[in-house]
Structures are given as structure tokens and as C-alpha cells.
Design a protein around this motif. Structure first.
Motif, PDB file in Angstrom:
ATOM      1  N   LEU A 249      35.568  48.951   7.806  1.00 20.00           N
ATOM      2  CA  LEU A 249      37.061  48.240   7.787  1.00 20.00           C
ATOM      3  C   LEU A 249      37.425  48.141   8.920  1.00 20.00           C
ATOM      4  CD1 LEU A 249      39.786  48.267   6.523  1.00 20.00           C
ATOM      5  CD2 LEU A 249      39.871  50.607   6.631  1.00 20.00           C
ATOM      6  N   ALA A 250      37.166  48.943   9.960  1.00 22.94           N
ATOM      7  CA  ALA A 250      37.496  48.776  11.553  1.00 22.94           C
ATOM      8  C   ALA A 250      36.800  47.331  12.111  1.00 22.94           C
ATOM      9  CB  ALA A 250      37.012  49.776  12.184  1.00 22.94           C
ATOM     10  N   GLY A 251      35.734  47.013  11.869  1.00 21.96           N
ATOM     11  CA  GLY A 251      34.901  45.723  12.250  1.00 21.96           C
ATOM     12  C   GLY A 251      35.624  44.675  11.551  1.00 21.96           C
ATOM     13  N   GLU A 252      36.135  44.362  10.283  1.00 22.33           N
ATOM     14  CA  GLU A 252      36.824  43.567   9.953  1.00 22.33           C
ATOM     15  C   GLU A 252      38.351  43.368  10.545  1.00 22.33           C
ATOM     16  OE1 GLU A 252      36.331  41.008   7.935  1.00 22.33           O
ATOM     17  OE2 GLU A 252      34.165  41.466   7.755  1.00 22.33           O
ATOM     18  N   LEU A 253      38.947  44.618  10.635  1.00 19.31           N
ATOM     19  CA  LEU A 253      40.133  44.413  11.261  1.00 19.31           C
ATOM     20  C   LEU A 253      40.242  43.574  12.822  1.00 19.31           C
ATOM     21  CD1 LEU A 253      41.489  47.927  10.150  1.00 19.31           C
ATOM     22  CD2 LEU A 253      42.293  45.677   9.147  1.00 19.31           C
ATOM     23  N   VAL A 254      39.242  43.924  13.408  1.00 17.62           N
ATOM     24  CA  VAL A 254      39.361  43.524  14.974  1.00 17.62           C
ATOM     25  C   VAL A 254      38.693  42.274  14.764  1.00 17.62           C
ATOM     26  CG1 VAL A 254      39.373  45.749  16.050  1.00 17.62           C
ATOM     27  CG2 VAL A 254      37.058  44.673  15.586  1.00 17.62           C
ATOM     28  N   GLY A 255      38.401  41.644  13.808  1.00 18.48           N
ATOM     29  CA  GLY A 255      37.667  40.305  13.943  1.00 18.48           C
ATOM     30  C   GLY A 255      36.892  39.767  12.772  1.00 18.48           C
ATOM     31  N   SER A 256      35.792  40.410  12.713  1.00 22.32           N
ATOM     32  CA  SER A 256      34.828  40.219  11.767  1.00 22.32           C
ATOM     33  C   SER A 256      33.466  41.219  11.681  1.00 22.32           C
ATOM     34  CB  SER A 256      34.090  38.774  12.121  1.00 22.32           C
ATOM     35  OG  SER A 256      32.877  38.587  11.104  1.00 22.32           O
ATOM     36  N   LEU A 257      33.022  41.589  10.406  1.00 15.92           N
ATOM     37  CA  LEU A 257      31.945  42.550  10.475  1.00 15.92           C
ATOM     38  C   LEU A 257      30.651  41.878  11.257  1.00 15.92           C
ATOM     39  CD1 LEU A 257      31.149  45.234   9.325  1.00 15.92           C
ATOM     40  CD2 LEU A 257      30.435  44.317   7.424  1.00 15.92           C
ATOM     41  N   GLY A 258      30.619  40.730  11.311  1.00 21.04           N
ATOM     42  CA  GLY A 258      29.764  40.016  12.105  1.00 21.04           C
ATOM     43  C   GLY A 258      29.499  40.373  13.248  1.00 21.04           C
ATOM     44  N   LEU A 259      30.595  40.734  14.034  1.00 17.30           N
ATOM     45  CA  LEU A 259      30.647  41.064  15.435  1.00 17.30           C
ATOM     46  C   LEU A 259      30.519  42.395  15.738  1.00 17.30           C
ATOM     47  CD1 LEU A 259      34.358  39.422  16.300  1.00 17.30           C
ATOM     48  CD2 LEU A 259      32.028  38.722  16.678  1.00 17.30           C
ATOM     49  N   ALA A 260      30.247  43.231  14.547  1.00 16.41           N
ATOM     50  CA  ALA A 260      30.275  44.817  14.751  1.00 16.41           C
ATOM     51  C   ALA A 260      28.667  45.430  15.124  1.00 16.41           C
ATOM     52  CB  ALA A 260      30.574  45.230  13.424  1.00 16.41           C
ATOM     53  N   PRO A 261      28.805  46.015  16.331  1.00 15.22           N
ATOM     54  CA  PRO A 261      27.682  46.672  16.853  1.00 15.22           C
ATOM     55  C   PRO A 261      27.458  47.920  16.267  1.00 15.22           C
ATOM     56  CG  PRO A 261      29.152  46.723  18.527  1.00 15.22           C
ATOM     57  CD  PRO A 261      29.743  46.055  17.298  1.00 15.22           C
TER      58      PRO A 261
END
Length: 356
Positions: A249-261
Motif C-alpha cells: 500500500l505504501a509503495g503505491e501511495l508514494v508512486g508505484s510498487l515498481g519503485l519499491a525496494p
């Protein structure tokens, strides 16, 4: 100069593309700084492991990883494996279990040039990685599920003081390096014994860090709070399943799960692994977003630097991070982020910034 032995597991789907892109950027940063030395050990995982050893995470890979400082792991497509392998833990779960990688660390931070749903945010989630309601890894042998009859299944959640203590210490130690604020997420009002133990142990550990402000929220309320005021949170600590859900959820909220490390760690080793999946539908098309894998490797370098007291690794990490963020801020992005750059074009742009 220490030579760090690093495992490389390319994985399935887009895994080989984004892992190769990450290695290209890492090597560019190492060449530019000249302050670190790596020995890369390529090992089979996923379909490569099945084809060579009839096992998605073969023993030869596990044995080799024992001799590394850590590893970079691409995503796996376990849903496509033959049924005999689907019945076992997936490669990621097996490595977390085998190496007791008890801390899954997943930051969520807004990036200049990427549209955020929640405005500015900078938080990190510490997810207990070994027990809770994840029944494929909460038992020493076997799984924590039983089918009593064709119509009745019992699934267990496991909560121990040891697991809660060590994830709490890891989270509080990070909070001391950040804004000195911890939020414990639980459901102790319903799962009173199991999550009550987790909550109480985290609070007890917090007494050893008097400078850190501590609060707690039920998981259902926390999802709403993240959407409404993500900027309010600093370090979040929670059990396995809730951490998995909240970090996506947090990854999508700040832009995209594709950015989430993310990284998965024990006391001695770490595994860099992007939070997203293998995206088999776009595999081989040269359009995958490698940022999550690249930033996971940045986290891995930071962890290694802290573990070994090596400032050279921090220089490499900062060089990689600067190259990634500068490239995005200039508008060079892959299609999922609204840009037109291919995977290789984005990677080349990052490497060029590092070289400059």
C-alpha cells in the motif's frame, strides 16, 4: 580493501532484465568511486534452477549463498512452476526461512519527478519475516495449516517473544537514526494473545530507547491513516502479514510498487529484493522498470556498510542513488511511470549520470 562476495540470482519474468540493469549501474558506481571490490557469484534460481536441478532453489545455490556477504535476488514466478514445486515454499520464502532473514525492511519515500498520491512521505516498514500467519514459514518442519475435512481448514498464527524482540530492536535502532518515532501496527483487540504478545514486547523493547516516541494502531485504522497522512509516520513495525500488506500500500501511495525496494536481513547477511513481482506479461520486452531492484541494492550496500564499518560502500550507494534520482527528475522514465524509456535506455541514462 575488503572484497565482498555477492550472490546474483536473476530469477524469472523481468528478473534477468532488471537484475542485469542493476548490476550495470552498480558496476558504474564502483568504477567511478574506486573504493569497493565485489566478487559476483551467479547462481540458479526459479526456472533456471528447475531446468538444471529440478528445484527452483537448488541446494547448490543455498550452499553457495552460505559463503557470501549477501545476495541480489530477482523476482520469481512461482505460480507458473510445475505443481510439485508449487506445493513447497517459493524461492523467496525458502531463503528467508533457511537463512532466518527475520527483518524485511521496506521504505516508502516520495521521489522528485514521480507523482505521489499522498504528497510528501518518508517512512520505513519493519516487517517480522519468520512467523505470524505465514503458515509456510512459521514451523520448523512442515506448514502451519491442516485440512481437517474437505470443508474445514485450520491455519495457525505463531507469535514468539524472541521474534518480536529482535524485529523491535531492529526497528528502534533505525528510528534512532531517523526522526525517533515508532508506530506499532497490530490487531490485539481481536487476536488478544498472539498480537497482544507482539504489541507488549515491542513496547517493552521501546523502554530501552527512551528518546523514541511510540504509538500504535490497529491494522484496519492504519490503512486509513496511511492514505490520509502518510507524512506523519516514520518507522512502522508490525508482524508478517500486516507488513506485507502495508508495504505494498505504501509503495503505491508514494508512486508505484515498481519503485519499491526492500532488503531481508539476519545478523550477518542480507538479501536485496524488490517488493514487486516478476511481471511475466512484459518479460523480454525491454520495458520493465528496474528502479525497485536498483534501490534495493542501494539498501543492501547501506546495510553492508553499517555491518562492516565501510564508508566506501556508502559512497557507492550514494552514487547509485544520485544517478537514479537525477535521471527520474529529468523526466527519463519507463512506461509504467508515464515515460517512454526502455529498460536499457533508462539504465544507460543512470550510468551516464554516474560517469559524469
Amino acid at each position: 580493501m575488503t572484497t565482498y562476495r555477492i550472490g546474483v540470482l536473476y530469477g524469472d519474468g523481468i528478473g534477468p532484465e532488471i537484475t542485469r540493469a542493476t548490476l550495470e549501474v552498480l558496476k558504474a558506481a564502483v568504477e567511478q568511486t574506486g573504493g569497493a571490490d565485489f566478487d559476483y557469484v551467479e547462481l540458479p534460481m526459479g526456472w533456471e534452477g528447475i531446468e538444471k536441478y529440478n528445484n527452483p532453489i537448488p541446494q547448490v545455490t543455498i550452499d553457495a549463498l552460505q559463503e557470501t556477504h549477501g545476495w541480489i535476488m530477482g523476482p520469481h514466478d512461482s505460480a507458473s512452476y510445475p505443481k510439485v514445486h508449487q506445493a513447497n515454499r517459493n524461492p523467496s520464502g525458502e531463503l528467508r526461512h533457511c537463512f532466518d532473514l527475520f527483518a524485511n525492511v521496506r521504505p516508502a519515500k516520495t521521489i522528485k519527478g514521480i507523482k505521489s498520491v499522498v504528497g510528501e512521505a518518508d517512512l520505513v516498514i519493519y516487517r517480522e519475516n519468520t512467523e505470524g500467519f505465514y503458515s509456510d514459514r512459521n514451523m520448523h518442519v512442515g506448514t502451519g495449516e491442516w485440512q481437517i475435512t474437505p470443508d474445514i481448514v485450520v491455519s495457525t498464527g505463531v507469535f514468539t517473544r524472541k521474534a518480536a524482540e529482535r524485529i523491535a530492536h531492529a526497528a528502534f535502532q533505525m528510528a534512532m537514526q531517523r526522526r525517533k518515532k515508532i508506530t506499532i501496527v497490530h490487531k490485539a483487540n481481536v487476536i488478544k494473545l498472539g498480537m497482544g504478545l507482539f504489541l507488549n514486547v515491542c513496547r517493552q523493547i521501546g523502554e530501552q530507547y527512551p528518546e523514541v516516541q511510540v504509538d500504535d494502531f490497529h491494522i484496519d485504522a492504519m490503512t486509513a491513516h496511511l492514505v490520509r497522512r502518510a507524512h506523519f509516520f516514520d518507522v512502522i513495525v508490525t508482524e508478517n502479514m500486516f507488513g506485507d500488506i502495508l508495504s505494498d500500500l505504501a509503495g503505491e501511495l508514494v508512486g508505484s510498487l515498481g519503485l519499491a525496494p526492500s532488503i531481508n536481513t539476519n545478523e550477518n547477511q542480507a538479501m536485496a529484493q524488490a517488493a514487486h513481482g516478476s511481471a511475466p506479461d512484459i518479460a523480454g520486452k525491454n520495458i520493465a522498470n528496474p528502479i525497485g531492484m536498483m534501490l534495493s541494492t542501494v539498501m543492501f550496500l547501506e546495510w553492508l556498510a553499517s555491518r562492516h564499518g565501510d564508508g566506501n560502500l556508502i559512497q557507492v550507494a550514494r552514487m547509485m542513488e544520485h544517478g537514479i534520482f537525477t535521471t527520474v527528475a529529468e523526466g527519463v522514465k519507463t512506461r509504467d511511470l508515464g515515460g517512454s524509456a526502455s529498460t536499457t535506455a533508462f539504465t544507460a541514462a543512470v550510468a551516464a549520470h554516474i560517469a559524469r
